[in-house]
Scaffold this active site. Structure first.
Site, PDB file in Angstrom:
ATOM      1  N   ARG A 161       0.986  -0.987  -0.090  1.00 44.52           N
ATOM      2  CA  ARG A 161       0.136   0.125   0.027  1.00 44.52           C
ATOM      3  C   ARG A 161       1.038   1.598  -0.237  1.00 44.52           C
ATOM      4  NH1 ARG A 161      -1.940  -3.529   4.168  1.00 44.52           N
ATOM      5  NH2 ARG A 161      -4.092  -4.706   3.856  1.00 44.52           N
ATOM      6  N   LYS A 184      -2.671  -2.798   8.030  1.00 46.08           N
ATOM      7  CA  LYS A 184      -3.803  -2.597   8.230  1.00 46.08           C
ATOM      8  C   LYS A 184      -3.537  -3.363   9.712  1.00 46.08           C
ATOM      9  CE  LYS A 184      -6.762  -0.534   4.604  1.00 46.08           C
ATOM     10  NZ  LYS A 184      -8.111  -0.389   3.732  1.00 46.08           N
ATOM     11  N   HIS A 252      -2.559   1.726  -5.685  1.00 49.72           N
ATOM     12  CA  HIS A 252      -3.592   1.738  -5.465  1.00 49.72           C
ATOM     13  C   HIS A 252      -3.603  -0.083  -6.607  1.00 49.72           C
ATOM     14  CE1 HIS A 252      -4.540  -0.539  -1.859  1.00 49.72           C
ATOM     15  NE2 HIS A 252      -5.727  -0.740  -1.882  1.00 49.72           N
ATOM     16  N   ARG A 255      -0.885  -2.158  -6.681  1.00 43.94           N
ATOM     17  CA  ARG A 255      -1.084  -3.382  -5.480  1.00 43.94           C
ATOM     18  C   ARG A 255      -2.147  -4.456  -6.137  1.00 43.94           C
ATOM     19  NH1 ARG A 255      -0.710  -4.909  -0.275  1.00 43.94           N
ATOM     20  NH2 ARG A 255      -3.385  -5.150   0.655  1.00 43.94           N
ATOM     21  N   HIS A 278      -3.812 -10.207   3.946  1.00 43.02           N
ATOM     22  CA  HIS A 278      -5.378  -9.911   3.670  1.00 43.02           C
ATOM     23  C   HIS A 278      -5.888 -10.707   5.020  1.00 43.02           C
ATOM     24  CE1 HIS A 278      -6.073  -8.676  -0.503  1.00 43.02           C
ATOM     25  NE2 HIS A 278      -6.294  -7.900  -0.259  1.00 43.02           N
ATOM     26  N   TYR A 287      -9.189 -11.678  -6.226  1.00 41.48           N
ATOM     27  CA  TYR A 287      -8.399 -11.353  -7.628  1.00 41.48           C
ATOM     28  C   TYR A 287      -9.119 -12.917  -8.154  1.00 41.48           C
ATOM     29  CZ  TYR A 287      -6.166  -8.189  -5.098  1.00 41.48           C
ATOM     30  OH  TYR A 287      -5.789  -6.467  -4.427  1.00 41.48           O
TER      31      TYR A 287
END
Length: 306
Positions: A161, A184, A252, A255, A278, A287
């Protein structure tokens, strides 16, 4: 917050403090939760024409919830945003009901509106390479060009990110073969660093006029302070205009492209999940849909039709 009773305001703050300390939620997430729940509680005050203390908000009905959702719709809030707001309200009420000992069924049973999950918008492999090459030509300053190339290469080459790339410090150089990244929710992951990314960062460090130190940000703005992400967003916007690429080509998107191109090359979802950081495999599974969509696009364009 002025429409919220002191007791509710204190409860909201305690909830947010707990999330920050125990769950490691990011500041952006906590800010969004504060706004969503504050807005909800303020609506209930106006809806009932009286301040909603702890006893009152414990008695919220299904009818109240429908009124709130109808108001949100009338204000132009889309399905995706409303689902996010409802999720924040439910999380707060689940915590509050356990603390205060009331039944939160009316809130927790409210169904979120259905919406179509947006698929990531990756770039083609040649477009990703062209983006990096074109970014290099956007500045008359050699060191700024090298800086921008280094950042964009990290986004695409490591799946970072932009906030993660810009959080690197002088202590991270020269880049090792793998980086430990805190993403995150303070979730740590280890990502491999390609030689091309190491070279790009080395070139930037060599040209950067601002002295590097272990504590300071690796990537600097023109005046020497930490680089603002808007600078990278801006340089990519210029590059995509020159390349004729859509507005979805953002930092983004680099990524997203990293993940999609790995999947196309045979990477497995679990590995890609770990590389992206994730928390849930379901997020990474988006994806798969992207890759399938691309496959069908090629099929429809090239298959000889009878």
């Amino acid at each position: 917050m002025s429409l919220i009773s002191p007791a509710c305001r204190d409860a909201l703050q305690n909830w947010l403090d707990g999330l920050g300390a125990l769950s490691g939620r990011s500041e952006n997430t906590l800010t969004a939760y504060r706004g969503d729940v504050s807005e909800f509680l303020s609506f209930m005050t106006l809806h009932h024409s009286e301040s909603q203390g702890m006893a009152a908000i414990a008695r919220i009905t299904i009818s109240d919830m429908r009124a709130w959702m109808a108001d949100q719709r009338a204000s132009g809030v889309g399905s995706r945003s409303l689902a996010r707001k409802l999720s924040a309200v439910k999380t707060f009420y689940r915590w509050l009901s356990e603390r205060e000992g009331f039944e939160p069924t009316a809130v927790l049973s409210t169904r979120a509106p259905k919406f179509t999950q947006k698929l990531p918008r990756p770039m083609a492999e040649d477009a990703a390479r062209a983006m990096i090459e074109t970014v290099e030509m956007q500045s008359a300053s050699d060191w700024v060009s090298a800086r921008d190339v280094a950042v964009v290469t990290l986004l695409y080459g490591c799946g970072l990110r932009i906030s993660e790339a810009l959080s690197l410090t002088g202590a991270d150089t020269p880049l090792p073969n793998s980086l430990r990244i805190t993403g995150k929710g303070n979730k740590e992951r280890v990502v491999p660093v390609l030689p091309v990314a190491q070279t790009a960062v080395d070139q930037y460090v060599k040209l950067c006029p601002h002295p590097q130190s272990r504590e300071k940000a690796l990537f600097r703005g023109v005046r020497g302070g930490p680089l603002n992400p808007r600078a990278i967003q801006g340089v990519m916007a210029k590059a995509r205009q020159q390349l004729g690429l859509p507005s979805t080509v953002t930092p983004h998107a680099m990524r997203h492209s990293f993940a999609t191109h790995l999947l196309s090359a045979g990477g497995d979802l679990r590995t890609i999940q770990e590389l992206l950081g994730h928390a849930s495999l379901s997020t990474t599974q988006a994806y798969t849909a992207v890759d399938t969509a691309r496959l069908m696009e090629v099929y429809n364009r090239t298959h000889p039709k009878a």
